[in-house]
Design an enzyme around this catalytic site. Structure first.
Site, PDB file in Angstrom:
ATOM      1  N   ASP A  69     -10.798  -3.143  -4.272  1.00  0.00           N
ATOM      2  CA  ASP A  69     -10.435  -2.791  -2.886  1.00  0.00           C
ATOM      3  C   ASP A  69     -11.693  -2.772  -2.009  1.00  0.00           C
ATOM      4  O   ASP A  69     -11.904  -1.839  -1.219  1.00  0.00           O
ATOM      5  CB  ASP A  69      -9.693  -1.448  -2.800  1.00  0.00           C
ATOM      6  CG  ASP A  69      -9.004  -1.279  -1.439  1.00  0.00           C
ATOM      7  OD1 ASP A  69      -9.061  -2.225  -0.620  1.00  0.00           O
ATOM      8  OD2 ASP A  69      -8.418  -0.209  -1.187  1.00  0.00           O
ATOM      9  N   HIS A 109       0.889  -1.162   0.000  1.00  0.00           N
ATOM     10  CA  HIS A 109       0.000   0.000   0.000  1.00  0.00           C
ATOM     11  C   HIS A 109       0.928   1.213   0.000  1.00  0.00           C
ATOM     12  O   HIS A 109       1.614   1.464   0.994  1.00  0.00           O
ATOM     13  CB  HIS A 109      -0.879  -0.057   1.256  1.00  0.00           C
ATOM     14  CG  HIS A 109      -1.792   1.099   1.437  1.00  0.00           C
ATOM     15  ND1 HIS A 109      -3.157   0.955   1.622  1.00  0.00           N
ATOM     16  CD2 HIS A 109      -1.558   2.432   1.487  1.00  0.00           C
ATOM     17  CE1 HIS A 109      -3.705   2.154   1.764  1.00  0.00           C
ATOM     18  NE2 HIS A 109      -2.753   3.068   1.690  1.00  0.00           N
ATOM     19  N   GLY A 162     -12.678   3.093   3.699  1.00  0.00           N
ATOM     20  CA  GLY A 162     -12.943   1.891   2.906  1.00  0.00           C
ATOM     21  C   GLY A 162     -14.382   1.839   2.459  1.00  0.00           C
ATOM     22  O   GLY A 162     -15.292   2.245   3.186  1.00  0.00           O
ATOM     23  N   HIS A 208      -3.617  -0.076  -5.472  1.00  0.00           N
ATOM     24  CA  HIS A 208      -4.452   1.117  -5.689  1.00  0.00           C
ATOM     25  C   HIS A 208      -3.697   2.432  -5.963  1.00  0.00           C
ATOM     26  O   HIS A 208      -3.711   3.345  -5.146  1.00  0.00           O
ATOM     27  CB  HIS A 208      -5.444   1.313  -4.547  1.00  0.00           C
ATOM     28  CG  HIS A 208      -4.891   1.081  -3.163  1.00  0.00           C
ATOM     29  ND1 HIS A 208      -3.719   1.622  -2.726  1.00  0.00           N
ATOM     30  CD2 HIS A 208      -5.382   0.349  -2.133  1.00  0.00           C
ATOM     31  CE1 HIS A 208      -3.503   1.220  -1.498  1.00  0.00           C
ATOM     32  NE2 HIS A 208      -4.492   0.453  -1.111  1.00  0.00           N
TER      33      HIS A 208
HETATM   34  O1  DOR Z   1      -9.622   2.525   2.792  1.00  0.00           O
HETATM   35  C1  DOR Z   1      -9.002   1.526   3.143  1.00  0.00           C
HETATM   36  N1  DOR Z   1      -9.617   0.530   3.823  1.00  0.00           N
HETATM   37  N2  DOR Z   1      -7.700   1.413   2.844  1.00  0.00           N
HETATM   38  C2  DOR Z   1      -6.955   0.405   3.355  1.00  0.00           C
HETATM   39  O2  DOR Z   1      -5.785   0.360   3.080  1.00  0.00           O
HETATM   40  C3  DOR Z   1      -7.536  -0.590   4.267  1.00  0.00           C
HETATM   41  C4  DOR Z   1      -8.974  -0.719   4.041  1.00  0.00           C
HETATM   42  C5  DOR Z   1      -9.693  -1.486   5.120  1.00  0.00           C
HETATM   43  O3  DOR Z   1      -9.256  -2.596   5.449  1.00  0.00           O
HETATM   44  O4  DOR Z   1     -10.719  -1.013   5.615  1.00  0.00           O
HETATM   45 ZN    ZN Z   2      -7.294  -2.562   0.581  1.00  0.00          ZN
HETATM   46 ZN    ZN Z   3      -4.531  -0.414   0.802  1.00  0.00          ZN
END
Ligand code: DOR
Ligand code: ZN
Ligand code: ZN
Length: 438
Positions: free
Chosen positions: A301, A181, A320, A228
């Site tokens: 993602d 990442h 996320g 990403h």
């Molecule tokens: O937005 C994100 N959510 N970026 C990440 O790197 C982890 C992920 C999560 O696991 O919720």
């Molecule tokens: Zn991720």
């Molecule tokens: Zn990530």
């Protein structure tokens, strides 16, 4: 002898062009691709007239959660979301609770996934702070190793030059890619303003992190995969450093098509890491898909969180968003509206991801390949989080028009999903873990 299943008369992509074909499936594999006049007999026939019959997509960046986070997503709900979204293989990230750092934890995950899955599930593991403690028993069940420099799976892991090089050496030794990442933000830093959050996880931070990994790569003959990519500058550096297969990169639909100023950010609906960027970045990423070829694949993602964690004020909200049910409809809308051709779609969503992780027998429709197939219709609709099979229903794509709808999903020859219904019990279709093919 009749085949097990015949997908009759669908629109296939043959040498980049649409052509009517029938596909016969036997013992979980594609047995024959033929014109309808030459088709074999079969025990079950599905008329696919008017449907696009495509390889099931392979999504190599998914957070399926479960175990200690089953309130966010379970292996059942996550893989149902994948099947309904035209995705037949997902690869699960290691930042779960517990994190995937030992063979004990990995085996626990595999056991749960085996019981509940609706599609194929592959796995990544993290790397412990003390690399010599890496549990090599995990290797046969892994498709890659994943590290988070800004949020290490083991507290106080410092991604120094030496540590990054040792992570690369470990992955290279086991002939699997190292995924990272790209974010050089200090993990312990607290922020009190939205602007501070965006500054902490800025494009400068993404570039700084990428450069650190690229300099380690000079010393080690291994495969490095950039997760990403969200910035024009990062895509540019990747294009400059392209070296056939040893440096690969992915992008999400949200970083391709949404920009920061589309949202007021009073809550966490559009909060994710990396954050949404500016329109110059989205334009550069779209260009990187098909022109500079800096990007090798599309990923969702998919990072599900509970509704209250997304509806909280921006700074308190979880990062996320769900993506398993929007990624393929959004990318196929690009194809159906003439902004992407079939060759690029198939490369970015199906064969490219298989190549990056060395998954054999998947990602294309060809004789002898696994019968992982999705049939899609061209139909206008609007994205509604409330319709998702995922537990996470808050999406920044809410209300976006799409012109593609997966209607049938076949995994290893089993019809898993058809027009809104799941036709098999959990655990019946697909493999867990998906293994690398070399
Ligand atoms: O937005 C994100 N959510 N970026 C990440 O790197 C982890 C992920 C999560 O696991 O919720
Ligand atoms: Zn991720
Ligand atoms: Zn990530």
């Amino acid at each position: 002898m009749p085949a097990d299943l015949l997908l009759r008369n669908g629109i296939s992509v043959v040498a980049g062009k649409e052509a009517i074909r029938s596909i016969a499936i036997e013992a979980g594999k594609i047995q024959q691709i033929c014109s309808p006049a030459d088709e074999p007999t079969a025990r079950e026939v599905i008329d696919c007239s008017g449907m696009y019959v495509l390889p099931g997509a392979i999504d190599i960046h998914v957070h399926l959660r479960d175990l200690g986070q089953s309130e966010k997503e379970t292996f059942a709900t996550g893989t149902m979301a994948a099947a309904a979204g035209g995705i037949t293989t997902v690869v699960d990230m290691p930042n779960s609770i517990p994190p995937t750092l030992t063979s004990f934890d990995l085996e626990g995950k595999i056991e749960c996934a085996l019981i509940d899955k609706f599609v194929n599930v592959g796995f990544y593991a993290g790397i412990p702070k003390n690399i010599v403690e890496f549990d090599e028993k995990m290797i046969p069940n892994l498709l890659g190793l994943k590290v988070y420099p800004h949020a290490p799976l083991e507290k106080e892991t410092k991604y120094t030059k030496d540590h990054i090089r040792d992570c690369m050496k470990l992955a290279a030794k086991h002939k699997i890619p190292l995924l990272f990442h790209p974010d050089a933000a200090a993990s312990e830093k607290r922020v009190s303003e939205k602007e501070e959050f965006l500054e902490l996880h800025s494009c400068r931070s993404e570039v700084r992190s990428l450069k650190r990994f690229l300099s380690a790569k000079v010393e080690v003959e291994g495969k490095l995969h950039v997760c990403h990519v969200s910035c024009a500058a990062t895509a540019e550096i990747i294009a400059e450093n392209r070296a056939e297969d040893t440096l690969t990169a992915e992008v999400t639909p949200h970083h391709l098509f949404l920009s920061d100023n589309d949202f007021s950010h009073e809550n966490g609906t559009a909060k994710m890491l990396p954050p949404l960027r500016g329109v110059d970045d989205t334009r550069a990423l779209q260009n990187a898909l098909t022109q500079t070829c800096a990007i090798d694949c599309i990923v969702s993602d998919h990072a599900p969180h509970e509704e209250h964690r997304k509806k909280a004020p921006f700074l308190k909200a979880a990062s996320g968003i769900p993506g398993l049910e929007t990624t393929i409809p959004i990318m196929l809308t690009e194809v159906f509206e003439g902004r992407m051709n079939w060759v690029d779609y198939l490369r970015l969503c199906c064969s490219g991801p298989a190549r990056i992780l060395g998954i054999r027998g998947k990602g294309i429709i060809a004789e002898g390949y696994d019968a992982d197939i999705t049939a899609v219709i061209k139909e206008d609709s609007v994205i509604r989080g409330a319709d998702f099979h995922s537990k996470a229903k808050i999406t920044p794509f809410e209300g976006r028009k799409i012109f593609a709808k997966p209607v049938i999903t076949v995994v290893g020859g089993e019809i898993v999903y058809s027009h809104g219904e799941f036709l098999v019990d959990p655990g019946v279709a697909g493999n867990a873990p998906v293994r690398k093919g070399w």
